[in-house]
Design a protein around this motif. Structure first.
Motif, PDB file in Angstrom:
ATOM      1  N   GLY A 137     -18.425  13.334 -17.076  1.00 24.20           N
ATOM      2  CA  GLY A 137     -19.390  13.847 -16.106  1.00 24.20           C
ATOM      3  C   GLY A 137     -20.803  13.385 -16.402  1.00 24.20           C
ATOM      4  O   GLY A 137     -21.592  13.130 -15.477  1.00 24.20           O
ATOM      5  N   SER A 141     -22.937  11.208 -13.675  1.00 24.71           N
ATOM      6  CA  SER A 141     -24.217  11.691 -13.175  1.00 24.71           C
ATOM      7  C   SER A 141     -25.385  10.818 -13.598  1.00 24.71           C
ATOM      8  O   SER A 141     -26.542  11.153 -13.317  1.00 24.71           O
ATOM      9  CB  SER A 141     -24.452  13.138 -13.640  1.00 24.71           C
ATOM     10  N   THR A 159     -22.575  18.693 -13.297  1.00 22.34           N
ATOM     11  CA  THR A 159     -21.501  17.725 -13.088  1.00 22.34           C
ATOM     12  C   THR A 159     -20.578  17.650 -14.299  1.00 22.34           C
ATOM     13  O   THR A 159     -19.346  17.627 -14.163  1.00 22.34           O
ATOM     14  CB  THR A 159     -22.095  16.330 -12.798  1.00 22.34           C
ATOM     15  N   THR A 213     -16.928  20.429  -7.054  1.00 17.01           N
ATOM     16  CA  THR A 213     -17.493  19.241  -7.702  1.00 17.01           C
ATOM     17  C   THR A 213     -18.087  18.290  -6.673  1.00 17.01           C
ATOM     18  O   THR A 213     -19.161  17.712  -6.888  1.00 17.01           O
ATOM     19  CB  THR A 213     -16.418  18.514  -8.524  1.00 17.01           C
ATOM     20  N   THR A 217     -21.986  17.209  -6.834  1.00 22.46           N
ATOM     21  CA  THR A 217     -22.397  15.815  -7.044  1.00 22.46           C
ATOM     22  C   THR A 217     -23.348  15.335  -5.958  1.00 22.46           C
ATOM     23  O   THR A 217     -24.078  14.362  -6.165  1.00 22.46           O
ATOM     24  CB  THR A 217     -21.174  14.882  -7.095  1.00 22.46           C
ATOM     25  N   ASP A 220     -26.498  16.295  -7.766  1.00 19.45           N
ATOM     26  CA  ASP A 220     -26.610  15.984  -9.190  1.00 19.45           C
ATOM     27  C   ASP A 220     -26.136  14.580  -9.540  1.00 19.45           C
ATOM     28  O   ASP A 220     -26.514  14.047 -10.591  1.00 19.45           O
ATOM     29  CB  ASP A 220     -25.808  17.015 -10.001  1.00 19.45           C
ATOM     30  N   ALA A 221     -25.285  13.994  -8.715  1.00 17.32           N
ATOM     31  CA  ALA A 221     -24.776  12.630  -8.964  1.00 17.32           C
ATOM     32  C   ALA A 221     -24.576  11.968  -7.605  1.00 17.32           C
ATOM     33  O   ALA A 221     -23.455  11.683  -7.186  1.00 17.32           O
ATOM     34  CB  ALA A 221     -23.473  12.679  -9.753  1.00 17.32           C
ATOM     35  N   TRP A 225     -21.264  10.778  -5.359  1.00 18.92           N
ATOM     36  CA  TRP A 225     -20.920  11.531  -4.138  1.00 18.92           C
ATOM     37  C   TRP A 225     -20.789  10.588  -2.955  1.00 18.92           C
ATOM     38  O   TRP A 225     -19.838  10.680  -2.176  1.00 18.92           O
ATOM     39  CB  TRP A 225     -22.001  12.582  -3.848  1.00 18.92           C
ATOM     40  N   TRP A 274     -12.931   8.095  -8.675  1.00 20.37           N
ATOM     41  CA  TRP A 274     -14.177   8.138  -9.456  1.00 20.37           C
ATOM     42  C   TRP A 274     -14.648   6.730  -9.804  1.00 20.37           C
ATOM     43  O   TRP A 274     -15.817   6.389  -9.648  1.00 20.37           O
ATOM     44  CB  TRP A 274     -13.953   8.978 -10.719  1.00 20.37           C
TER      45      TRP A 274
END
Length: 344
Positions: A137, A141, A159, A213, A217, A220-221, A225, A274
């Motif tokens: 994570g 991120s 994340t 999640t 994201t 935060d990411a 996302w 991912w």
């Protein structure tokens, strides 16, 4: 070109470890929650028998991951192990303690010793996937950079925490599905029901955590996302969702056939989603595949060595999995489960 191929191999190795090693971690999770000595004796006997042929072999995939990352992407290796040394060290300690606990709890004759080693095995099976997920994570991120120092924020952020929880839930799901299949093969219908119910619960947890999640994201990411909601990343997210529904449906069928395949599909598709979401980055917005790759000559030799290893190792490991899941390595009956539990 060669860097992209090696990056794809690294992603597949991570997916293989998440599925193979994750099933073992999931078995440890259910060992932890099986209950006291009397209530949990038969589930633990089944867990021991299911893990014995493959629990060490699954670490082959972890070795693949480390060798490919270290040799093929040394910059990534340096960044990750500098920034994430604490969660990765805790995960490594967990792997060692988990193996020791599993190996030593059966030979020990005293009940107190068995309980101690069993607790070490079970707790380590919970903490190891969490810390590995938390480190992943941090990478997703974008908190792993050349200038980032090792700090709690690098892996104790929204994340990372959700990746860690998702890793625990996913491994628990895999473990429950595989153990239910083993229980059916060993003609233990009560254990089949026991682990099917837990598989449903774990699947629900995976689905809820995946949705949460995805929302987290977004802020935060954001790069990940966007990748998960567009293009190839979205395709594999959809595949993971369909595999989840298929697993639920198969677990409602009396035979439960193919549920292990679809459960593996859930985890493998999620890992690949991912990886696709991060393209073209190894670390989102900080390190691309091309920037993090080693020298071209090194990559070519790594590709050759990896090809040889795949030809020699993968068929042997696949054969072992096939023999294990088809009951060719050791016969076990419900009477054995009861006798093993009584001896404990």
């Amino acid at each position: 070109m060669i860097a992209g191929v090696i990056a794809a191999v690294l992603l597949l190795a991570i997916a293989a470890y998440a599925c193979g090693g994750g099933t073992d971690y999931g078995a440890g999770f259910w060992d932890l929650t099986a209950g006291g000595a009397e209530r949990g004796k038969r589930p633990r006997r089944l867990i021991d028998h299911a893990m014995e042929p493959v629990w060490e072999v699954n670490n082959v995939w972890l070795i693949f991951v480390l060798v490919i990352m270290w040799t093929g992407f040394p910059v990534l290796f340096q960044w990750v192990f500098t920034t994430m040394w604490l969660p990765l060290a805790l995960a490594a300690v967990g792997i060692v303690l988990r193996g020791a606990g599993f190996a030593l709890r059966r030979p020990v004759r005293r009940l107190a010793g068995r309980r101690l080693y069993g607790a070490v095995f079970a707790v380590s099976s919970l903490l190891t996937p969490f810390f590995l997920g938390a480190a992943a994570g941090g990478v997703a991120s974008g908190r792993v950079t050349a200038t980032t120092t090792a700090s709690t924020d690098a892996w104790a952020n929204p994340t990372s925490l959700l990746f860690g929880l998702l890793a625990v839930a996913a491994t628990a799901m895999l473990g429950a599905v595989f153990l239910a299949a083993d229980a059916r093969r060993f003609a233990a219908p009560d254990l089949d029901r026991h682990f099917r119910h837990r598989a449903f619960g774990a699947l629900a947890a995976v689905a809820v955590l995946a949705v949460v999640t995805l929302f987290v994201t977004h802020g935060d990411a954001h790069h990940v996302w966007h990748g998960l909601t567009h293009g190839a990343g979205l395709v594999f997210v959809i595949v993971a969702a369909l595999a989840t529904l298929a697993t639920v449906w198969l677990l409602t069928r009396p035979s439960g056939a193919w549920s292990r395949v679809t459960a593996v599909g859930v985890v493998a598709s999620s890992i690949i989603a991912w990886g696709m979401a991060q393209r073209p980055y190894l670390v989102p917005t900080s390190l691309t595949v091309a920037e993090g790759a080693g020298a071209p000559t090194t990559l070519r030799w790594l590709g050759l060595v990896t090809l040889v290893a795949v030809v020699l190792v993968v068929p042997a490991v696949v054969l072992l999995y096939w023999l294990d899941t088809h009951g060719e390595l050791e016969d076990l009956t419900d009477a054995d489960l009861r006798r093993g539990g009584d001896e404990a």
